[in-house]
Write a protein that holds these residues in place. Structure first.
Motif, PDB file in Angstrom:
ATOM      1  N   HIS A  65       0.884  -1.013   0.041  1.00 29.45           N
ATOM      2  CA  HIS A  65       0.167  -0.097  -0.063  1.00 29.45           C
ATOM      3  C   HIS A  65       0.960   1.228   0.062  1.00 29.45           C
ATOM      4  O   HIS A  65       1.600   1.522   0.974  1.00 29.45           O
ATOM      5  CB  HIS A  65      -0.955  -0.042   1.115  1.00 29.45           C
ATOM      6  N   ASN A  66       1.013   1.880  -1.049  1.00 27.58           N
ATOM      7  CA  ASN A  66       1.864   3.052  -1.402  1.00 27.58           C
ATOM      8  C   ASN A  66       3.199   2.763  -0.945  1.00 27.58           C
ATOM      9  O   ASN A  66       4.051   3.430  -0.361  1.00 27.58           O
ATOM     10  CB  ASN A  66       1.319   4.334  -0.449  1.00 27.58           C
ATOM     11  N   GLY A  67       3.543   1.381  -1.470  1.00 32.02           N
ATOM     12  CA  GLY A  67       4.997   1.079  -1.228  1.00 32.02           C
ATOM     13  C   GLY A  67       5.091   0.208   0.199  1.00 32.02           C
ATOM     14  O   GLY A  67       6.366  -0.352   0.207  1.00 32.02           O
ATOM     15  N   ASN A  68       4.268   0.142   1.100  1.00 27.86           N
ATOM     16  CA  ASN A  68       4.436   0.003   2.319  1.00 27.86           C
ATOM     17  C   ASN A  68       3.910  -1.493   2.489  1.00 27.86           C
ATOM     18  O   ASN A  68       2.760  -1.992   2.301  1.00 27.86           O
ATOM     19  CB  ASN A  68       3.819   0.625   3.320  1.00 27.86           C
ATOM     20  N   PRO A  69       4.710  -2.474   2.959  1.00 28.12           N
ATOM     21  CA  PRO A  69       4.279  -4.013   2.707  1.00 28.12           C
ATOM     22  C   PRO A  69       3.522  -4.315   3.986  1.00 28.12           C
ATOM     23  O   PRO A  69       3.933  -3.927   5.108  1.00 28.12           O
ATOM     24  CB  PRO A  69       5.676  -4.899   2.591  1.00 28.12           C
ATOM     25  N   ILE A  70       2.473  -5.365   3.858  1.00 25.74           N
ATOM     26  CA  ILE A  70       1.704  -5.901   4.934  1.00 25.74           C
ATOM     27  C   ILE A  70       1.766  -7.373   4.548  1.00 25.74           C
ATOM     28  O   ILE A  70       1.273  -7.753   3.426  1.00 25.74           O
ATOM     29  CB  ILE A  70       0.389  -5.204   5.162  1.00 25.74           C
ATOM     30  N   VAL A  71       2.134  -8.123   5.392  1.00 29.65           N
ATOM     31  CA  VAL A  71       1.987  -9.597   5.220  1.00 29.65           C
ATOM     32  C   VAL A  71       1.256 -10.514   6.107  1.00 29.65           C
ATOM     33  O   VAL A  71       0.824  -9.986   7.185  1.00 29.65           O
ATOM     34  CB  VAL A  71       3.567 -10.171   5.300  1.00 29.65           C
ATOM     35  N   GLU A  72       0.912 -11.654   5.866  1.00 32.05           N
ATOM     36  CA  GLU A  72      -0.019 -12.521   6.543  1.00 32.05           C
ATOM     37  C   GLU A  72      -1.503 -12.380   6.059  1.00 32.05           C
ATOM     38  O   GLU A  72      -1.893 -11.386   6.510  1.00 32.05           O
ATOM     39  CB  GLU A  72       0.145 -12.706   8.072  1.00 32.05           C
ATOM     40  N   SER A  73      -2.308 -13.022   5.755  1.00 32.14           N
ATOM     41  CA  SER A  73      -3.652 -12.947   5.030  1.00 32.14           C
ATOM     42  C   SER A  73      -4.530 -12.449   6.060  1.00 32.14           C
ATOM     43  O   SER A  73      -5.000 -11.294   5.887  1.00 32.14           O
ATOM     44  CB  SER A  73      -4.217 -14.257   4.690  1.00 32.14           C
ATOM     45  N   LEU A  74      -4.460 -12.863   7.678  1.00 33.52           N
ATOM     46  CA  LEU A  74      -5.401 -12.249   8.494  1.00 33.52           C
ATOM     47  C   LEU A  74      -5.071 -11.118   8.921  1.00 33.52           C
ATOM     48  O   LEU A  74      -5.811  -9.884   9.043  1.00 33.52           O
ATOM     49  CB  LEU A  74      -5.517 -13.028   9.651  1.00 33.52           C
ATOM     50  N   VAL A  75      -3.757 -10.562   8.707  1.00 34.11           N
ATOM     51  CA  VAL A  75      -3.173  -9.237   9.176  1.00 34.11           C
ATOM     52  C   VAL A  75      -3.564  -8.377   8.071  1.00 34.11           C
ATOM     53  O   VAL A  75      -4.082  -7.329   8.305  1.00 34.11           O
ATOM     54  CB  VAL A  75      -1.860  -9.335   9.247  1.00 34.11           C
ATOM     55  N   ILE A  76      -3.500  -8.761   6.823  1.00 33.89           N
ATOM     56  CA  ILE A  76      -3.685  -7.928   5.676  1.00 33.89           C
ATOM     57  C   ILE A  76      -5.111  -7.409   5.512  1.00 33.89           C
ATOM     58  O   ILE A  76      -5.652  -6.351   5.470  1.00 33.89           O
ATOM     59  CB  ILE A  76      -3.457  -8.640   4.440  1.00 33.89           C
ATOM     60  N   ALA A 104     -12.011 -16.839  13.520  1.00 36.31           N
ATOM     61  CA  ALA A 104     -11.073 -16.572  12.428  1.00 36.31           C
ATOM     62  C   ALA A 104      -9.672 -17.458  12.968  1.00 36.31           C
ATOM     63  O   ALA A 104      -9.210 -18.290  12.208  1.00 36.31           O
ATOM     64  CB  ALA A 104     -10.803 -15.119  12.005  1.00 36.31           C
ATOM     65  N   ASN A 105      -9.344 -17.135  14.043  1.00 35.95           N
ATOM     66  CA  ASN A 105      -8.261 -18.103  14.539  1.00 35.95           C
ATOM     67  C   ASN A 105      -8.463 -19.241  14.767  1.00 35.95           C
ATOM     68  O   ASN A 105      -7.524 -20.257  14.317  1.00 35.95           O
ATOM     69  CB  ASN A 105      -7.694 -17.191  15.855  1.00 35.95           C
ATOM     70  N   PHE A 106      -9.684 -19.705  15.066  1.00 40.02           N
ATOM     71  CA  PHE A 106      -9.845 -21.165  15.224  1.00 40.02           C
ATOM     72  C   PHE A 106      -9.972 -21.958  13.712  1.00 40.02           C
ATOM     73  O   PHE A 106      -9.330 -22.970  13.688  1.00 40.02           O
ATOM     74  CB  PHE A 106     -11.417 -21.282  15.619  1.00 40.02           C
ATOM     75  N   ILE A 107     -10.405 -21.149  12.750  1.00 40.44           N
ATOM     76  CA  ILE A 107     -10.500 -21.801  11.361  1.00 40.44           C
ATOM     77  C   ILE A 107      -8.961 -22.020  10.921  1.00 40.44           C
ATOM     78  O   ILE A 107      -8.619 -22.809  10.355  1.00 40.44           O
ATOM     79  CB  ILE A 107     -11.239 -20.937  10.765  1.00 40.44           C
ATOM     80  N   ASP A 165     -16.532 -15.452   7.224  1.00 37.91           N
ATOM     81  CA  ASP A 165     -17.032 -15.873   5.998  1.00 37.91           C
ATOM     82  C   ASP A 165     -15.829 -15.699   5.040  1.00 37.91           C
ATOM     83  O   ASP A 165     -15.486 -16.574   4.295  1.00 37.91           O
ATOM     84  CB  ASP A 165     -17.960 -14.989   5.311  1.00 37.91           C
ATOM     85  N   ILE A 166     -14.847 -14.567   4.980  1.00 40.09           N
ATOM     86  CA  ILE A 166     -13.754 -14.418   4.038  1.00 40.09           C
ATOM     87  C   ILE A 166     -12.703 -15.217   4.256  1.00 40.09           C
ATOM     88  O   ILE A 166     -11.962 -15.866   3.734  1.00 40.09           O
ATOM     89  CB  ILE A 166     -13.475 -12.891   4.100  1.00 40.09           C
ATOM     90  N   VAL A 167     -12.148 -15.588   5.654  1.00 41.44           N
ATOM     91  CA  VAL A 167     -11.369 -16.422   6.191  1.00 41.44           C
ATOM     92  C   VAL A 167     -11.676 -17.739   6.084  1.00 41.44           C
ATOM     93  O   VAL A 167     -10.771 -18.421   5.353  1.00 41.44           O
ATOM     94  CB  VAL A 167     -11.010 -16.182   7.687  1.00 41.44           C
ATOM     95  N   LEU A 168     -12.907 -18.344   5.927  1.00 43.66           N
ATOM     96  CA  LEU A 168     -13.441 -19.682   6.000  1.00 43.66           C
ATOM     97  C   LEU A 168     -13.682 -19.865   4.403  1.00 43.66           C
ATOM     98  O   LEU A 168     -13.657 -21.111   3.816  1.00 43.66           O
ATOM     99  CB  LEU A 168     -14.544 -19.857   6.380  1.00 43.66           C
ATOM    100  N   GLY A 169     -13.921 -19.134   3.520  1.00 41.93           N
ATOM    101  CA  GLY A 169     -14.376 -19.154   2.129  1.00 41.93           C
ATOM    102  C   GLY A 169     -13.549 -20.219   1.498  1.00 41.93           C
ATOM    103  O   GLY A 169     -14.240 -20.703   0.391  1.00 41.93           O
ATOM    104  N   TRP A 170     -12.272 -20.250   1.797  1.00 45.69           N
ATOM    105  CA  TRP A 170     -11.531 -21.132   0.796  1.00 45.69           C
ATOM    106  C   TRP A 170     -11.918 -22.675   0.785  1.00 45.69           C
ATOM    107  O   TRP A 170     -11.849 -23.306  -0.098  1.00 45.69           O
ATOM    108  CB  TRP A 170      -9.873 -21.133   1.329  1.00 45.69           C
TER     109      TRP A 170
END
Length: 236
Positions: A65-76, A104-107, A165-170
């Motif tokens: 985001h504007n060159g700043n990295p964010i990692v890990e899907s739940l964090v993102i 989300a963490n349980f999933i 829903d977004i975390v489990l959707g996969w």
């Protein structure tokens, strides 16, 4: 519709086409109406951008985001929700938000990681993981039974899709493939009717449906993943 201010921001997603973790982030971006550039990564020949953006794990997804990295899907996903206020993903009520994070963490811990382990193991080790997966699915089925009904189709409640829903959707697109390749069965419509009903509703959501991947292509890919891991394990 993305605003002019949003369009001026530089949003880039480093991903891999078959990664469920990347797909979660894409769903969050689409849910928010955020324009972004997608960059496919080759994890056998990682780009310098990926290595500098995620030097610790050296894996996708990475949101820039504007060159700043964010990692890990739940964090993102949480970052996206906090930075762009339209169409909230997490509940606004603090208690409901805490519950959404819990599930989300349980999933992530009991289902996502275990499913990945079951894919790349065999014998007694796989049997143990599959048993734990089935137990976790029963717990999740209990939450789905309590939360969902004919009027509340998603874990996000009356507002529709949400964080859980977004975390489990996969699981809607990936579990059947992983079960076939791994030679085991976790999801059972008879034992988890509420989860299966949720899945049927999830895949029909307009922003989700076009993003689902072809099963045949995924089977080939995950067969290669399984064989590679089993081959490495045999050499140890």
């Amino acid at each position: 519709m993305a605003s002019a201010a949003m369009q001026e921001e530089q949003v880039k997603l480093l991903g891999l086409w078959f990664s469920p973790f990347v797909r979660r982030v894409e769903w969050a971006l689409k849910f928010k109406g955020i324009e972004y550039e997608y960059v496919e990564e080759d994890l056998t020949n990682k780009s310098s951008l990926l290595l500098t953006s995620n030097p610790v794990h050296k894996k996708v997804p990475v949101l820039l985001h504007n060159g700043n990295p964010i990692v890990e899907s739940l964090v993102i996903i949480e970052y996206i929700d906090e930075n762009w206020k339209q169409n909230p993903i997490l509940p606004q009520d603090p208690h409901e938000r805490a519950k959404a994070r819990f599930w989300a963490n349980f999933i992530e811990q009991k289902i996502t990681e275990a499913m990945r382990t079951a894919l790349v193991t065999q014998g007694e080790q796989q049997e143990k993981v599959v048993k734990e997966l089935k137990e976790a699915m029963e717990v999740l089925e209990g939450e789905a039974a309590a939360k969902l009904n004919d009027k509340t189709l998603f874990f996000g409640g009356k507002n529709g899709l949400g964080y859980v829903d977004i975390v489990l959707g996969w699981i809607c697109n990936w579990v059947e493939v992983i079960e076939e390749v791994g030679g085991f069965k976790v999801l059972d419509p008879q034992k988890q009717p509420h989860i299966h009903k949720w899945m049927a509703n999830f895949v029909e959501v307009p922003l989700i449906k076009p993003t689902l991947l072809p099963k045949e292509k995924m089977v080939v890919c995950f067969q290669m993943v399984r064989q590679a891991h089993l081959g490495l394990a045999a050499k140890k």
